[in-house]
Write a protein that holds these residues in place. Structure first.
Motif, PDB file in Angstrom:
ATOM      1  N   LYS A  40       1.098  -1.185  -0.036  1.00 13.24           N
ATOM      2  CA  LYS A  40       0.210  -0.135   0.065  1.00 13.24           C
ATOM      3  C   LYS A  40       1.031   1.235  -0.062  1.00 13.24           C
ATOM      4  CE  LYS A  40      -4.090   2.167   2.055  1.00 13.24           C
ATOM      5  NZ  LYS A  40      -5.286   2.116   3.022  1.00 13.24           N
ATOM      6  N   GLU A  86       1.634   0.533   7.424  1.00  8.68           N
ATOM      7  CA  GLU A  86       1.666   1.054   6.033  1.00  8.68           C
ATOM      8  C   GLU A  86       2.822   1.735   5.645  1.00  8.68           C
ATOM      9  OE1 GLU A  86      -1.773   3.105   5.183  1.00  8.68           O
ATOM     10  OE2 GLU A  86      -3.251   1.241   5.683  1.00  8.68           O
ATOM     11  N   CYS A 206      -1.331  -9.516  -3.246  1.00  9.58           N
ATOM     12  CA  CYS A 206      -2.061  -8.551  -2.800  1.00  9.58           C
ATOM     13  C   CYS A 206      -3.138  -8.438  -3.679  1.00  9.58           C
ATOM     14  CB  CYS A 206      -1.209  -7.352  -2.725  1.00  9.58           C
ATOM     15  SG  CYS A 206      -2.179  -5.595  -1.894  1.00  9.58           S
ATOM     16  N   PRO A 208      -5.738  -5.630  -4.069  1.00  6.07           N
ATOM     17  CA  PRO A 208      -5.920  -4.464  -4.490  1.00  6.07           C
ATOM     18  C   PRO A 208      -4.618  -4.078  -5.510  1.00  6.07           C
ATOM     19  CG  PRO A 208      -6.227  -4.521  -2.278  1.00  6.07           C
ATOM     20  CD  PRO A 208      -5.713  -5.760  -2.368  1.00  6.07           C
ATOM     21  N   GLU A 267      -8.321   3.127  -1.241  1.00  7.30           N
ATOM     22  CA  GLU A 267      -9.412   3.047  -0.304  1.00  7.30           C
ATOM     23  C   GLU A 267     -10.239   1.688  -0.224  1.00  7.30           C
ATOM     24  OE1 GLU A 267     -12.020   5.888  -1.453  1.00  7.30           O
ATOM     25  OE2 GLU A 267     -10.697   7.575  -1.020  1.00  7.30           O
ATOM     26  N   MET A 268      -9.474   0.580  -1.010  1.00 14.09           N
ATOM     27  CA  MET A 268     -10.244  -0.818  -0.842  1.00 14.09           C
ATOM     28  C   MET A 268      -9.679  -1.336   0.366  1.00 14.09           C
ATOM     29  SD  MET A 268      -9.860  -2.394  -4.742  1.00 14.09           S
ATOM     30  CE  MET A 268     -10.889  -1.690  -6.090  1.00 14.09           C
ATOM     31  N   ASP A 269     -10.556  -2.378   0.981  1.00 12.06           N
ATOM     32  CA  ASP A 269     -10.009  -3.380   1.810  1.00 12.06           C
ATOM     33  C   ASP A 269      -9.336  -4.298   1.394  1.00 12.06           C
ATOM     34  OD1 ASP A 269     -11.508  -1.949   3.736  1.00 12.06           O
ATOM     35  OD2 ASP A 269     -13.187  -3.309   3.453  1.00 12.06           O
ATOM     36  N   GLY A 270      -8.363  -5.269   2.245  1.00 12.48           N
ATOM     37  CA  GLY A 270      -7.680  -6.133   1.676  1.00 12.48           C
ATOM     38  C   GLY A 270      -6.190  -5.966   1.381  1.00 12.48           C
ATOM     39  N   TRP A 271      -5.850  -4.800   1.872  1.00  7.87           N
ATOM     40  CA  TRP A 271      -4.316  -4.471   1.696  1.00  7.87           C
ATOM     41  C   TRP A 271      -3.567  -5.157   3.177  1.00  7.87           C
ATOM     42  CZ3 TRP A 271      -2.100  -2.099  -2.026  1.00  7.87           C
ATOM     43  CH2 TRP A 271      -2.842  -1.191  -3.071  1.00  7.87           C
ATOM     44  N   ARG A 273      -0.672  -6.075   5.853  1.00  2.00           N
ATOM     45  CA  ARG A 273       0.056  -5.177   6.449  1.00  2.00           C
ATOM     46  C   ARG A 273       1.658  -5.725   6.391  1.00  2.00           C
ATOM     47  NH1 ARG A 273      -2.516  -2.783  11.945  1.00  2.00           N
ATOM     48  NH2 ARG A 273      -4.589  -1.986  10.887  1.00  2.00           N
TER      49      ARG A 273
END
Length: 319
Positions: A40, A86, A206, A208, A267-271, A273
């Motif tokens: 991200k 991030e 990943c 996204p 802004e999507m979910d699923g990134w 860490r």
């Protein structure tokens, strides 16, 4: 001493490039993009460099013309401290040496070689030296920066012994057509139309990031199709339902549509860490792995020429 002798006429290109030596200093001290601390962060940092490109183009009518992995830096300062998962920091688009005012774009070229870094140059510029450099060529370069770093440093389905050749086939191959001119983009053209060199089932771990890569590569094909005014060729390896409506203006029409899609992906979910950069290329023979050995050609060789060996399955090497 023999440059003006009769027997030597024609040995040098007729174009003369007059340059001014200059130094540009910045307050910021950036870190290399290859040191990103999460997928991200990589995506956001390059996005912020894209925003800088947009401001320079729309507000100042200046085109960068050398978007590359080495010219995008990660800056950590009081306003953008390090982050736990991030990575923090912000993106800086650096090295404006090759930038040009839009009013000067139609002037004749001052040098035989194209302006830019070979691995990240657009398909159009690599195929045709006389093509006018446009903002869309830089858009394409941003996408290649993301793909290049993703293939080298992120987890994906093509990690393994063949990855070096895949990367070389996409970014490095050049063909000498004589008179000091080189053309390329065979691998990029195949990639955009889903004909290789990535496997048909290729994907990044990943989600996204994977979606961003697929749809921006589709946007390159869409722009080429719009320019050629030909029916689109359906993709194979990267064929998927677009996350944005591609039936309106092409994504590459201006900065806005690519910017909006980029922001939506961030802004999507699923990134994941802490999926920091990990060098994915295996060493040649018994040689110890080195990140630097596989980096793009240095700045002193802006348009690095490479053999076509990768087309036959061998890693390309500098000429």
């Amino acid at each position: 001493m023999y440059i003006k002798d009769t027997w030597n006429f024609g040995a040098h290109p007729p174009l003369t490039c007059i340059r001014k030596h200059q130094r540009t200093l910045t307050v910021e001290v950036g870190q290399p993009l290859k040191k990103f601390r999460s997928s991200k962060q990589l995506t956001r940092v390059v996005y912020e460099a894209f925003l800088a490109h947009e401001d320079a183009f729309t507000l100042c009518e200046i085109l960068h013309r050398d978007v590359s992995g080495g010219n995008i830096l990660i800056v950590y300062d009081k306003e953008t401290p390090e982050d736990d998962h991030e990575g923090g920091g912000r993106g800086l688009l650096n090295d404006w040496d090759m930038a040009i005012r839009m009013a000067d774009l139609d002037k004749p070229a001052r040098q035989v070689e194209r302006t830019g870094t070979w691995q990240f140059m657009s398909i159009g510029l690599l195929r045709n030296r006389n093509k006018k450099h446009e903002a869309q060529d830089d858009f394409e370069s941003f996408i290649y920066v993301m793909l290049h770093h993703g293939l080298r440093y992120m987890t994906h389905s093509a990690v393994g012994p063949g990855l070096r050749n895949i990367i070389s086939s996409i970014f490095d191959i050049a063909i000498d057509v004589g008179n000091g001119q080189w053309v390329g983009a065979l691998g990029k053209g195949a990639l955009v139309h889903g004909l290789g060199p990535l496997p048909q089932d290729f994907h990044f771990a990943c989600g996204p990031f994977n979606q961003w890569i697929k749809h921006t590569i589709h946007a390159i094909k869409q722009w080429q199709t719009a320019q050629a005014q030909q029916p689109e060729v359906s993709a194979v390896a990267l064929d998927t339902e677009p996350a944005i409506d591609l039936n309106k203006k092409p994504v590459f029409h201006d900065h806005s549509r690519l910017r909006d899609f980029w922001q939506a992906v961030l802004e999507m979910d699923g990134w994941p860490r802490n999926d920091r950069a990990r060098y994915q290329l295996e060493p040649r023979g018994n040689k110890r792995p080195s990140e630097d050995s596989a980096q793009p050609a240095p700045k002193r060789r802006k348009s690095g020429r490479f053999t076509a060996a990768a087309a036959s399955g061998n890693a390309a090497t500098p000429a």
